[in-house]
Scaffold this motif. Sequence first.
Motif, PDB file in Angstrom:
ATOM      1  N   ASP A   8      10.654   3.653   9.795  1.00  0.00           N
ATOM      2  CA  ASP A   8      10.685   5.945  10.201  1.00  0.00           C
ATOM      3  C   ASP A   8      12.384   5.567  10.897  1.00  0.00           C
ATOM      4  OD1 ASP A   8       8.399   7.024   8.659  1.00  0.00           O
ATOM      5  OD2 ASP A   8       8.139   5.157   9.723  1.00  0.00           O
ATOM      6  N   ASP A  40      11.163   5.132   5.002  1.00  0.00           N
ATOM      7  CA  ASP A  40      12.025   6.031   6.076  1.00  0.00           C
ATOM      8  C   ASP A  40      13.327   5.694   6.847  1.00  0.00           C
ATOM      9  OD1 ASP A  40      10.137   8.079   4.723  1.00  0.00           O
ATOM     10  OD2 ASP A  40       8.851   8.103   6.765  1.00  0.00           O
ATOM     11  N   ASN A  68       8.878   7.312   1.396  1.00  0.00           N
ATOM     12  CA  ASN A  68       8.680   8.591   0.583  1.00  0.00           C
ATOM     13  C   ASN A  68       9.922   8.860   0.789  1.00  0.00           C
ATOM     14  OD1 ASN A  68       7.409   8.793   3.492  1.00  0.00           O
ATOM     15  ND2 ASN A  68       7.920  11.018   2.601  1.00  0.00           N
ATOM     16  N   HIS A  69      10.690   9.001   2.234  1.00  0.00           N
ATOM     17  CA  HIS A  69      12.301   9.339   1.985  1.00  0.00           C
ATOM     18  C   HIS A  69      13.533   9.103   1.422  1.00  0.00           C
ATOM     19  CE1 HIS A  69      11.749  12.793   5.582  1.00  0.00           C
ATOM     20  NE2 HIS A  69      10.876  12.197   5.790  1.00  0.00           N
ATOM     21  N   HIS A 189       4.084   2.216   3.689  1.00  0.00           N
ATOM     22  CA  HIS A 189       4.181   2.402   4.076  1.00  0.00           C
ATOM     23  C   HIS A 189       3.654   3.800   4.396  1.00  0.00           C
ATOM     24  CE1 HIS A 189       7.412   5.721   5.027  1.00  0.00           C
ATOM     25  NE2 HIS A 189       6.734   6.727   4.819  1.00  0.00           N
ATOM     26  N   HIS A 236       5.271   6.099   7.892  1.00  0.00           N
ATOM     27  CA  HIS A 236       4.386   6.854   8.137  1.00  0.00           C
ATOM     28  C   HIS A 236       4.334   8.637   8.670  1.00  0.00           C
ATOM     29  CE1 HIS A 236       4.436  10.305   4.593  1.00  0.00           C
ATOM     30  NE2 HIS A 236       3.524   9.898   4.048  1.00  0.00           N
TER      31      HIS A 236
HETATM   32 FE   LIG Z   1       7.617   8.461   5.147  1.00  0.00          FE
END
Ligand SMILES: [Fe+2]
Length: 276
Positions: A8, A40, A68-69, A189, A236
């Motif tokens: 992240d 991320d 996911n980013h 993640h 995450h």
């Molecule tokens: Fe995430």
Amino acid sequence: MKIASVSDLHVESSVNRRAVAAMSSHLEALAPDVLLVLGDLCNGIHDVGNVLAGFDKIGKRRIYVPGNHELWSGDGDARATYYRTLPEIAAQAGFEMPIDAPVVVDHVACVGTMGWYDGTFADPSVDAARLAEKEFEGRSLLDRHRVRWRSGSGSTLGDCEIADMLLADLRDQLAAVPEACGTIIGAVHVVPHPTLLGPRWERDAAMRYFRAFQGSSRLGDALASDPRVRHVFAGHNHERIDAYAGGISWHLAPLGNLKPGDAFDPSRHVAVVDVD
Ligand SMILES: [Fe+2]
Ligand SMILES: [Fe+2]
């Protein structure tokens, strides 16, 4: 064998970029055998190579798991981004991505996946139809607008189908761990176990709503099904947590979205373990 994990990094902000530079120097001095970078890193794929390349001197082996980013590309094909583009970018930066097979380092195997949310962390007080809206009191889950997974036939995949697909990758990797590996580490993640969701997820109605989108307990169940899995690292959820549950040590050490004046803090932003 020393394993270090970060996640992240969210390098969109200058505060985070400065912290990532300090993190890189710290990790170089720490000299782990294996470095895990768990997603991320940035919004979309354009900076992924540059961010990973900033860690290219660290560790004998470097493993990348997307978040996911990275899939916020807007091009409508997250599946191709995850399975084709990101592994190529990672390889060019000296990182390996576990997809079809575990990454084996001496007698330690690393299995990993981004994972996805599937409702297994949903608060029982939240109505399932409300969760499908992915919006609560004006706050929207941005994945809903920015990430599109498609099937082979071109139809859009739902969250449970995405979670199933990524979970199957993890199970395949676990099945492919060589007999000679006495220790397995997990690298995901999203959140794989409820012990990595702190009390803030019960704090108010909004947190109880968005808890559903933190990950999947099925990832943790799959990892716990193999007694050789000793440590699992995740991201995450932007909280620093170390916990022990079900015979596994679970670790979260995200950088997260730093505020002005914040700085890199090794005790909060890097998880380090020694495995034998
Ligand atoms: Fe995430
Ligand atoms: Fe994040």
